[in-house]
Design a protein around this motif. Structure first.
Motif, PDB file in Angstrom:
ATOM      1  N   LYS A   1       0.904  -1.317   0.003  1.00 31.31           N
ATOM      2  CA  LYS A   1       0.082   0.075  -0.048  1.00 31.31           C
ATOM      3  C   LYS A   1       0.986   1.406   0.005  1.00 31.31           C
ATOM      4  N   LEU A   2       0.605   2.227  -0.906  1.00 34.19           N
ATOM      5  CA  LEU A   2       1.559   3.369  -1.228  1.00 34.19           C
ATOM      6  C   LEU A   2       0.642   4.588  -0.620  1.00 34.19           C
ATOM      7  N   SER A   3      -0.578   4.547  -0.529  1.00 35.12           N
ATOM      8  CA  SER A   3      -1.422   5.801  -0.205  1.00 35.12           C
ATOM      9  C   SER A   3      -2.787   5.362  -0.069  1.00 35.12           C
ATOM     10  N   GLY A   4      -3.647   5.882   0.869  1.00 31.18           N
ATOM     11  CA  GLY A   4      -4.965   5.834   0.969  1.00 31.18           C
ATOM     12  C   GLY A   4      -5.619   6.813   1.336  1.00 31.18           C
ATOM     13  N   ASP A   5      -7.023   6.788   1.124  1.00 28.89           N
ATOM     14  CA  ASP A   5      -7.919   7.926   1.550  1.00 28.89           C
ATOM     15  C   ASP A   5      -7.643   8.030   2.920  1.00 28.89           C
ATOM     16  N   PRO A   6      -7.208   9.582   3.273  1.00 35.42           N
ATOM     17  CA  PRO A   6      -7.044   9.671   4.884  1.00 35.42           C
ATOM     18  C   PRO A   6      -8.191  10.072   5.483  1.00 35.42           C
ATOM     19  N   ASP A   7      -9.623   9.901   4.864  1.00 29.65           N
ATOM     20  CA  ASP A   7     -10.759   9.972   5.630  1.00 29.65           C
ATOM     21  C   ASP A   7     -11.308   8.691   5.823  1.00 29.65           C
ATOM     22  N   CYS A   8     -10.706   7.664   5.572  1.00 27.27           N
ATOM     23  CA  CYS A   8     -11.186   6.222   5.646  1.00 27.27           C
ATOM     24  C   CYS A   8     -11.435   6.001   6.935  1.00 27.27           C
TER      25      CYS A   8
ATOM     26  N   LEU B   1      -4.123  10.028  -4.393  1.00 25.05           N
ATOM     27  CA  LEU B   1      -3.015  10.551  -5.323  1.00 25.05           C
ATOM     28  C   LEU B   1      -2.177  11.711  -4.704  1.00 25.05           C
ATOM     29  N   GLU B   2      -2.807  12.560  -4.067  1.00 26.11           N
ATOM     30  CA  GLU B   2      -2.029  13.777  -3.944  1.00 26.11           C
ATOM     31  C   GLU B   2      -1.110  13.286  -2.462  1.00 26.11           C
ATOM     32  N   GLU B   3      -1.528  12.196  -1.627  1.00 21.87           N
ATOM     33  CA  GLU B   3      -0.978  11.916  -0.677  1.00 21.87           C
ATOM     34  C   GLU B   3       0.281  11.225  -1.078  1.00 21.87           C
ATOM     35  N   TYR B   4       0.170  10.352  -2.405  1.00 22.82           N
ATOM     36  CA  TYR B   4       1.325   9.479  -2.833  1.00 22.82           C
ATOM     37  C   TYR B   4       2.402  10.514  -3.453  1.00 22.82           C
ATOM     38  N   PHE B   5       1.917  11.307  -4.022  1.00 24.25           N
ATOM     39  CA  PHE B   5       2.995  12.507  -4.980  1.00 24.25           C
ATOM     40  C   PHE B   5       3.622  13.224  -3.900  1.00 24.25           C
ATOM     41  N   ARG B   6       2.822  13.624  -2.968  1.00 23.41           N
ATOM     42  CA  ARG B   6       3.425  14.384  -1.657  1.00 23.41           C
ATOM     43  C   ARG B   6       4.571  13.536  -0.786  1.00 23.41           C
TER      44      ARG B   6
END
Length: 71
Positions: free
Chosen positions: A7-14, A63-68
């Motif tokens: 897992k590279l990134s996920g929905d922070p509101d999950c 996607l923003e979390e991943y690229f950040r």
């Protein structure tokens, strides 16, 4: 069984742990995107998907979390 994903990134509101996410493959040559299946006929017509492909909706935050994190 396929190669393990990471897992590279996920929905922070999950809230339940099974939300849209971006996964990396073992070879790092491709990604797996987990999202909500697009069912809007007008959007699907614009995509003109071939047999075997599916469109999913992924929150921008995933996607923003991943690229950040890659900076």
């Amino acid at each position: 069984m396929g190669a393990p994903l990471r897992k590279l990134s996920g929905d922070p509101d999950c809230k339940n742990g099974t939300c849209p996410a971006l996964w990396g493959t073992e070879t790092k040559e491709s990604y797996v995107v987990q999202g909500y299946i697009e069912t809007d006929p007008e959007r699907l017509a614009q995509l003109d998907l071939p047999e075997g492909e599916m469109a999913v909706i992924v929150p921008a935050a995933v996607l923003e979390e991943y690229f950040r994190a890659r900076r």
